[in-house]
Design an enzyme around this catalytic site. Structure first.
Site, PDB file in Angstrom:
ATOM      1  N   GLU A 225       0.858  -1.187   0.000  1.00 21.27           N
ATOM      2  CA  GLU A 225       0.000   0.000   0.000  1.00 21.27           C
ATOM      3  C   GLU A 225       0.890   1.230   0.000  1.00 21.27           C
ATOM      4  OE1 GLU A 225      -2.237   0.183   3.810  1.00 21.27           O
ATOM      5  OE2 GLU A 225      -0.923  -1.458   4.411  1.00 21.27           O
ATOM      6  N   LYS A 227       2.699   4.608   1.071  1.00 18.34           N
ATOM      7  CA  LYS A 227       3.158   5.247   2.307  1.00 18.34           C
ATOM      8  C   LYS A 227       2.941   6.739   2.156  1.00 18.34           C
ATOM      9  CE  LYS A 227       6.974   5.562   5.558  1.00 18.34           C
ATOM     10  NZ  LYS A 227       6.609   6.934   5.953  1.00 18.34           N
ATOM     11  N   ARG A 247       1.864   8.696  16.979  1.00 15.98           N
ATOM     12  CA  ARG A 247       2.858   7.666  17.265  1.00 15.98           C
ATOM     13  C   ARG A 247       3.758   8.070  18.427  1.00 15.98           C
ATOM     14  NH1 ARG A 247       7.628   6.192  13.169  1.00 15.98           N
ATOM     15  NH2 ARG A 247       8.894   7.203  14.729  1.00 15.98           N
TER      16      ARG A 247
END
Length: 529
Positions: A225, A227, A247
């Site tokens: 997929e 990025k 994150r």
């Protein structure tokens, strides 16, 4: 504070992970509960706020040390760290104080309520009662700049040794917006229920940079997929509320209010891992558009219209209130697709589509299209992989496109911090414009320690002027600067700003008159900006 200073010294003086882990584990077994909790908080970035300005600390330290301001500033520019400079120049402590880390942190938090004379008297008394290392740590806490080279993984490993709990469970417990003011050692570490806090995210799974496609085996075993260049985040829907975490464990819920509507469409007990993107007309906008919203607690209507966001969903971690991270990626994505298919098409969430490929050559061609569609490259994930914690090698890989590069001239140098405080490692670079050099970026990574030492020796012999800790140097050395993106910036003299600049190599073979020009930079802006 004495025990904390001993721990700091043991951790700071070694590069061996095993030694750091053992020191932390021993500390977690012997220190008081509140000191243990504050140590975890400090080592994971939960620092108390600054309560006194650096200017006042410099003035007071110079006064106590009997140094003129210019000599203190010269010492500071050489040492490179204010707390370390203060700890070194102050005379030896005349008193002795064995109060705990928790005591000093709570005392520091009261400083904002005191008049300046009382603050000064209290800080000077503390300096006079603490040995050098404790004084250094105390001053670090005063400035709000406490940092140490200990990863979150190392903390959880040490806690696992000290408590006998599995590392994944402890990693999960340490996620979220807890602080030592809102949690205790027992409630955070010893409690049996790691999901008691409904807002708590799961530890993120991180990928390594791709080395060689041929090492991956058959293409049929993999999902690919795009990025995208956004902010990695987890959307959590529990207890009728939604929470959005980055994150870096930063709670971002209020910064992206358009995502609040997703709790009306997605079932309770849903946790989605994805990328927050500025998104308009069914395509991502540049990171520059998203950056305007980063750091804002409230977003004006104009900015909401100019840079609307979506969550590009990659993975499903919790489904119907159950942790499904152990399920294969193929299964998790099937559940995720089913969930998103039930959400109105106008809502701010999209499924990250798989990139179709049959051979690795197909994937090479797909990667080559990345920059044209605003992507950073590809993500490759093994279809049978579980969702793990932290950076693991084998099942998930990121295959980024090659960075943009430009050759630039170093014109300023500044000393680094920590173990690099005695080296000039932070540089300002310029491109040519006629007979002038126009500064356009800074960089401080990418060279070897030997190269930094060589440049440091050269800087000391070739300084033209000093501006505090910054030194203007002879425009002699050319470096290849690598970066991920370029955008217009009226705040910079060059008119551009780079994304993630770093030094790719020292171009010893190239004279200054062969460095790139401002026109080259603007041409790159027109092409890739």
């Amino acid at each position: 504070m004495k025990d904390f200073a001993t721990l700091f010294t043991r951790v700071d003086e070694t590069t061996k992970t095993s030694v750091k882990t053992a020191a932390l584990a021993a500390y977690f077994q012997t220190a008081g509960p509140s000191d243990r909790l504050w140590t975890i908080a400090l080592f994971t970035g939960r620092r108390p706020k600054r309560t006194i300005t650096a200017t006042r600390l410099r003035e007071w330290a110079a006064e106590v040390a009997g140094l003129p301001d210019w000599l203190f500033e010269e010492s500071y520019s050489i040492v490179g760290d204010l707390a370390e400079t203060i700890a070194l120049v102050l005379p030896p402590a005349e008193e002795e104080d064995d109060r705990s880390l928790t005591y000093w942190i709570n005392w520091i938090k009261t400083l904002s309520t005191l008049e300046e004379d009382a603050r000064k008297a209290g800080i000077l008394k503390a300096w006079n009662s603490l040995p050098t290392t404790q004084r250094f740590l105390f001053t670090k806490l005063l400035t709000g700049g406490f940092r140490i080279g200990v990863s979150a993984k190392l903390i959880t490993r040490a806690l696992a040794q000290a408590t006998g709990q599995p590392e994944p469970r402890l990693t999960h417990k340490l996620m979220g917006n807890w602080t030592p003011d809102t949690a205790t050692w027992d409630s955070l570490i010893e409690a049996d229920d790691p999901t008691a806090d409904l807002s708590r995210p799961y530890p993120f799974y991180l990928a390594y940079q791709m080395d060689d496609l041929n090492d991956l085996g058959p293409p049929i075993d993999w999902n690919a997929e795009r990025k995208w260049d956004g902010i990695r985040g987890q959307l959590i829907i529990r207890g009728g509320e939604h929470h959005l975490w980055s994150r870096g464990e930063d709670l971002m819920t209020d910064r992206f209010p358009e995502l609040a509507q997703l709790k009306d469409y997605l079932p309770d007990g849903t946790v989605i891992d994805g990328e927050i993107l500025a998104f308009q007309d069914e395509k991502p906008l540049s990171f520059n558009a998203l950056q305007k919203r980063i750091g804002r607690k409230t977003v004006p209507k104009k900015l909401l219209a100019e840079a609307p966001v979506i969550l590009m969903a990659y993975d499903l971690l919790e489904h119907d209130g159950k942790d499904i991270r152990e399920a294969p990626l193929q299964t998790r994505r099937a559940h995720l697709k089913a969930l998103i298919n039930q959400v109105p098409a106008t809502s701010p969430i999209r499924l990250s589509d798989a990139v179709a490929f049959t051979t690795w050559d197909d994937l090479v061609k797909a990667r080559a299209q990345s920059r044209n569609i605003g992507a950073e490259g590809l993500m490759l994930k093994r279809l049978d992989s579980p969702y793990l914690s932290g950076r693991k090698r084998g099942d998930w890989w990121k295959w980024k496109i090659d960075p943009l590069t430009i050759d630039a001239v170093m014109i300023y140098a500044q000393a680094g911090h920590g173990r690099r405080a005695n080296l000039f490692t932070d540089y300002t670079f310029a491109v040519r414009h006629g007979n002038d050099l126009v500064p356009f970026t800074k960089a401080y990574s990418g060279l070897t320690d030997a190269e930094f030492r060589e440049i440091t020796a050269w800087v000391r012999k070739n300084t033209l002027q000093k501006f505090g800790p910054v030194r203007q140097v002879q425009p002699t050395h050319v470096f290849e600067i690598a970066f991920e993106g370029i955008q217009a910036s009226p705040r910079h003299k060059s008119g551009v700003a780079l994304r993630f600049p770093r030094m790719a190599r020292w171009r010893r073979d190239k004279p200054v008159d062969e460095a790139n020009t401002l026109d080259d930079l603007k041409e790159m802006l027109a092409t890739y900006g």
